[in-house]
Scaffold this motif. Structure first.
Motif, PDB file in Angstrom:
ATOM      1  N   GLN A  73     104.185 -42.880 -48.770  1.00  0.00           N
ATOM      2  CA  GLN A  73     105.342 -42.977 -49.885  1.00  0.00           C
ATOM      3  C   GLN A  73     105.724 -41.698 -50.493  1.00  0.00           C
ATOM      4  OE1 GLN A  73     107.198 -45.996 -50.390  1.00  0.00           O
ATOM      5  NE2 GLN A  73     105.738 -47.344 -49.294  1.00  0.00           N
ATOM      6  N   VAL A  74     104.791 -40.921 -50.676  1.00  0.00           N
ATOM      7  CA  VAL A  74     104.949 -39.727 -51.515  1.00  0.00           C
ATOM      8  C   VAL A  74     105.885 -38.584 -50.691  1.00  0.00           C
ATOM      9  CG1 VAL A  74     103.794 -37.651 -52.687  1.00  0.00           C
ATOM     10  CG2 VAL A  74     103.106 -40.067 -53.221  1.00  0.00           C
ATOM     11  N   LYS A  75     105.328 -38.602 -49.449  1.00  0.00           N
ATOM     12  CA  LYS A  75     106.000 -37.600 -48.523  1.00  0.00           C
ATOM     13  C   LYS A  75     107.730 -37.563 -48.605  1.00  0.00           C
ATOM     14  CE  LYS A  75     105.965 -39.847 -44.159  1.00  0.00           C
ATOM     15  NZ  LYS A  75     105.214 -40.024 -42.931  1.00  0.00           N
ATOM     16  N   LEU A  76     108.263 -38.675 -49.226  1.00  0.00           N
ATOM     17  CA  LEU A  76     109.621 -38.765 -49.240  1.00  0.00           C
ATOM     18  C   LEU A  76     110.082 -37.931 -50.441  1.00  0.00           C
ATOM     19  CD1 LEU A  76     109.947 -42.737 -48.737  1.00  0.00           C
ATOM     20  CD2 LEU A  76     110.395 -40.946 -47.104  1.00  0.00           C
ATOM     21  N   LEU A  77     109.078 -37.706 -51.488  1.00  0.00           N
ATOM     22  CA  LEU A  77     109.748 -36.932 -52.553  1.00  0.00           C
ATOM     23  C   LEU A  77     109.000 -35.479 -52.641  1.00  0.00           C
ATOM     24  CD1 LEU A  77     108.004 -39.626 -55.164  1.00  0.00           C
ATOM     25  CD2 LEU A  77     110.469 -39.159 -54.330  1.00  0.00           C
ATOM     26  N   GLY A  78     108.031 -34.917 -51.872  1.00  0.00           N
ATOM     27  CA  GLY A  78     107.561 -33.711 -51.856  1.00  0.00           C
ATOM     28  C   GLY A  78     106.448 -33.283 -50.943  1.00  0.00           C
ATOM     29  N   ALA A  81     103.361 -27.104 -57.320  1.00  0.00           N
ATOM     30  CA  ALA A  81     103.474 -28.240 -56.850  1.00  0.00           C
ATOM     31  C   ALA A  81     104.933 -28.815 -56.826  1.00  0.00           C
ATOM     32  CB  ALA A  81     102.801 -29.315 -57.812  1.00  0.00           C
ATOM     33  N   ASP A  82     105.258 -29.516 -56.037  1.00  0.00           N
ATOM     34  CA  ASP A  82     106.815 -30.152 -55.876  1.00  0.00           C
ATOM     35  C   ASP A  82     107.060 -31.635 -56.327  1.00  0.00           C
ATOM     36  OD1 ASP A  82     105.886 -31.170 -53.592  1.00  0.00           O
ATOM     37  OD2 ASP A  82     107.352 -30.087 -52.227  1.00  0.00           O
ATOM     38  N   VAL A  83     105.920 -32.222 -56.680  1.00  0.00           N
ATOM     39  CA  VAL A  83     105.858 -33.540 -56.967  1.00  0.00           C
ATOM     40  C   VAL A  83     104.644 -34.021 -57.868  1.00  0.00           C
ATOM     41  CG1 VAL A  83     104.694 -34.475 -55.015  1.00  0.00           C
ATOM     42  CG2 VAL A  83     106.120 -35.914 -56.501  1.00  0.00           C
ATOM     43  N   ILE A  84     104.972 -34.754 -58.994  1.00  0.00           N
ATOM     44  CA  ILE A  84     103.842 -35.047 -59.988  1.00  0.00           C
ATOM     45  C   ILE A  84     103.416 -36.439 -59.658  1.00  0.00           C
ATOM     46  CG2 ILE A  84     103.120 -35.295 -62.480  1.00  0.00           C
ATOM     47  CD1 ILE A  84     103.829 -32.406 -61.501  1.00  0.00           C
ATOM     48  N   ILE A  85     102.231 -36.779 -59.730  1.00  0.00           N
ATOM     49  CA  ILE A  85     101.822 -38.360 -59.816  1.00  0.00           C
ATOM     50  C   ILE A  85     100.627 -38.391 -60.924  1.00  0.00           C
ATOM     51  CG2 ILE A  85     100.072 -39.673 -58.306  1.00  0.00           C
ATOM     52  CD1 ILE A  85     101.023 -38.144 -55.828  1.00  0.00           C
ATOM     53  N   GLY A  86     101.123 -39.435 -61.482  1.00  0.00           N
ATOM     54  CA  GLY A  86     100.126 -40.032 -62.546  1.00  0.00           C
ATOM     55  C   GLY A  86      99.302 -41.104 -62.191  1.00  0.00           C
ATOM     56  N   VAL A  87      97.993 -41.373 -62.477  1.00  0.00           N
ATOM     57  CA  VAL A  87      96.994 -42.208 -61.983  1.00  0.00           C
ATOM     58  C   VAL A  87      96.341 -42.672 -63.226  1.00  0.00           C
ATOM     59  CG1 VAL A  87      94.925 -42.731 -60.658  1.00  0.00           C
ATOM     60  CG2 VAL A  87      96.712 -41.169 -59.734  1.00  0.00           C
ATOM     61  N   GLY A  88      96.297 -43.757 -63.445  1.00  0.00           N
ATOM     62  CA  GLY A  88      95.435 -44.556 -64.578  1.00  0.00           C
ATOM     63  C   GLY A  88      96.383 -45.455 -65.571  1.00  0.00           C
ATOM     64  N   GLY A  89      95.978 -45.322 -66.957  1.00  0.00           N
ATOM     65  CA  GLY A  89      96.873 -46.394 -67.810  1.00  0.00           C
ATOM     66  C   GLY A  89      98.072 -45.660 -68.667  1.00  0.00           C
ATOM     67  N   LYS A 139     110.829 -30.273 -64.002  1.00  0.00           N
ATOM     68  CA  LYS A 139     112.095 -30.621 -63.281  1.00  0.00           C
ATOM     69  C   LYS A 139     111.460 -31.085 -61.741  1.00  0.00           C
ATOM     70  CE  LYS A 139     115.312 -27.849 -65.842  1.00  0.00           C
ATOM     71  NZ  LYS A 139     114.303 -27.576 -67.081  1.00  0.00           N
ATOM     72  N   LEU A 140     110.524 -32.066 -61.739  1.00  0.00           N
ATOM     73  CA  LEU A 140     110.015 -32.508 -60.592  1.00  0.00           C
ATOM     74  C   LEU A 140     110.101 -33.772 -60.554  1.00  0.00           C
ATOM     75  CD1 LEU A 140     106.903 -30.174 -60.532  1.00  0.00           C
ATOM     76  CD2 LEU A 140     109.062 -29.933 -58.934  1.00  0.00           C
ATOM     77  N   PRO A 141     110.157 -34.591 -59.265  1.00  0.00           N
ATOM     78  CA  PRO A 141     110.034 -35.961 -59.046  1.00  0.00           C
ATOM     79  C   PRO A 141     108.573 -36.513 -59.542  1.00  0.00           C
ATOM     80  CG  PRO A 141     109.760 -35.091 -57.000  1.00  0.00           C
ATOM     81  CD  PRO A 141     110.332 -33.759 -58.016  1.00  0.00           C
ATOM     82  N   VAL A 142     108.575 -37.719 -59.776  1.00  0.00           N
ATOM     83  CA  VAL A 142     107.105 -38.330 -60.350  1.00  0.00           C
ATOM     84  C   VAL A 142     106.905 -39.605 -59.596  1.00  0.00           C
ATOM     85  CG1 VAL A 142     108.371 -39.511 -62.408  1.00  0.00           C
ATOM     86  CG2 VAL A 142     105.845 -38.788 -62.303  1.00  0.00           C
ATOM     87  N   ALA A 143     105.674 -39.760 -59.071  1.00  0.00           N
ATOM     88  CA  ALA A 143     105.057 -41.016 -58.574  1.00  0.00           C
ATOM     89  C   ALA A 143     104.114 -41.626 -59.640  1.00  0.00           C
ATOM     90  CB  ALA A 143     104.511 -41.022 -57.147  1.00  0.00           C
ATOM     91  N   PRO A 189     110.607 -43.608 -63.170  1.00  0.00           N
ATOM     92  CA  PRO A 189     109.950 -42.618 -62.123  1.00  0.00           C
ATOM     93  C   PRO A 189     110.391 -43.045 -60.572  1.00  0.00           C
ATOM     94  CG  PRO A 189     108.584 -44.100 -63.638  1.00  0.00           C
ATOM     95  CD  PRO A 189     110.232 -44.364 -64.030  1.00  0.00           C
ATOM     96  N   ASP A 190     110.469 -42.201 -59.822  1.00  0.00           N
ATOM     97  CA  ASP A 190     110.867 -42.122 -58.204  1.00  0.00           C
ATOM     98  C   ASP A 190     110.227 -43.226 -57.676  1.00  0.00           C
ATOM     99  OD1 ASP A 190     112.992 -39.757 -58.153  1.00  0.00           O
ATOM    100  OD2 ASP A 190     111.094 -38.908 -59.438  1.00  0.00           O
TER     101      ASP A 190
END
Length: 366
Positions: A24-29, A85-93, A108-112, A147-148
């Motif tokens: 899924q993330v490879k579509l973003l960065g 980094a060219d994409v940010i990923i947040g994990v958790g609460g 200024k990056l996409p986010v998952a 979010p993307d």
């Protein structure tokens, strides 16, 4: 009259879907900065790293500091830039996810978004709630887009303490009542328009699912299993509540929650737990019917949400404390002013005390 509805670009939910994150993330960065709390990261790290390796994606992991405050956001923006980094990923609460969204905005990056609990509707929204370093509500950061990607693995969700799922139900419980208040007041929603019929319908569906399946879902999560009821409630807590509040609007329940953040004794309570009590306050403020109030009290009682001041940590009730909460809830720009009538601190003070009385009578009669 302009009507606006917004939502995440892609929402993926199901047991085991964390294994698909790389795909899924490879579509973003191609290189992600992943931020999350230690426990949240520990729950998904092995699968996440394998999925990224399988998809030939780069990965940098940062531990979240625990508070969605400007200092933490700035620190992680620097890390994202330093690590290219060219994409940010947040994990958790909720706070980790809100921080990830804010970091992505400033960088200024996409986010998952990968929630490991279903405790709030933060995952899907174009909004970050900013607190100060001590956990007191400071401001809303309105983001230009949702979010993307939101990826919700229900097999991960059921491993979390059941109290977190219940807190998410408390947050979602407010969605329909706040949306309804905004519609009656012709109040604008977060993206700057009026609610669509679709958003209002999703807000109502959120409430109906909670009432129908909330208790079933709680019992299943207590056993650590994913059932149809769990899938429905996780969707209600996450997607339906997210779209419902954002595209229909917030009103008294969340403003009352924000008011309670000024009382340190409430800081150990989850956002959704305080919002649940705020929902009861809103029903009193709006002079809702006894039937509606009783349905909410019964629901809260079944799933274990607070309905009294003592249950959100205010065991020593004083006029000074409640007055301070009421004044904060009515601050200029607060969402309580989306109610279809003028609201004053005096009215909120009375509604808080009356809601506590109703909750106390309900608890005594159980």
């Amino acid at each position: 009259m302009k009507r606006v509805m917004i939502s995440p670009n892609r929402y993926v939910q199901g047991a085991g879907v964390i294994s698909e994150i790389g795909n899924q993330v490879k579509l973003l960065g191609s290189k992600a900065l992943v931020l999350g709390g230690k426990t949240a990261l520990a729950n998904v790290r092995t699968v996440l790293e394998k999925s990224f390796a399988d998809n030939k994606l780069g990965l940098v992991i940062e531990n979240f500091g625990g508070e969605c405050c400007q200092k933490e956001i700035d620190r992680l923006v620097v890390s994202a830039k330093t690590n290219q980094a060219d994409v940010i990923i947040g994990v958790g609460g909720g706070k980790a996810l809100d921080t990830a969204k804010a970091v992505a905005y400033y960088a200024k990056l996409p986010v998952a978004i990968v929630p490991t609990i279903a405790a709030t509707d933060a995952p899907c929204s174009a909004l970050s709630v900013i607190y100060n370093d001590n956990g007191v509500f400071e401001s809303y950061l309105l983001l230009p887009k949702n979010p993307d990607l939101v990826l919700v693995d229900t097999a991960v969700i059921v491993k979390a303490p059941v109290r977190l799922l219940v807190a998410g139900m408390g947050d979602a419980l407010a969605t329909w009542f706040e949306a309804d208040a905004c519609a009656k007041a012709f109040a604008g929603n977060l993206p700057g328009g009026m609610s669509t019929a679709a958003a209002l319908s999703l807000a109502r569906l959120c409430y109906d699912i909670l009432i129908e399946y909330g208790h079933q879902a709680k019992l299943a999560v207590e056993k650590g299993v994913v059932t149809g009821a769990v899938e429905k409630v996780v969707e209600a807590n996450t997607l339906l509540s997210g779209i419902g509040f954002e595209s229909s609007g917030l009103a008294a329940a969340h403003a009352v929650h924000n008011g309670f953040t000024v009382l340190e004794e409430t800081h150990h309570m989850y956002h959704g737990e305080k919002v649940a009590f705020g929902t009861l306050v809103q029903l009193v403020l709006e002079n809702r019917s006894t039937g509606e109030i009783n349905e909410v009290l019964e629901f809260c009682g079944k799933v274990g949400l607070p309905v009294t001041l003592a249950e959100i940590g205010v065991s020593q009730i004083t006029e000074e404390k409640i007055w301070k909460v009421a004044q904060t809830a009515c601050a200029p720009g607060e969402t309580i002013h989306n109610e279809p009538f003028p609201v004053s601190p005096e009215m909120v003070y009375a509604a808080i005390m009356a809601a506590d009385a109703l909750g106390s009578v309900y608890k005594a009669g159980k």
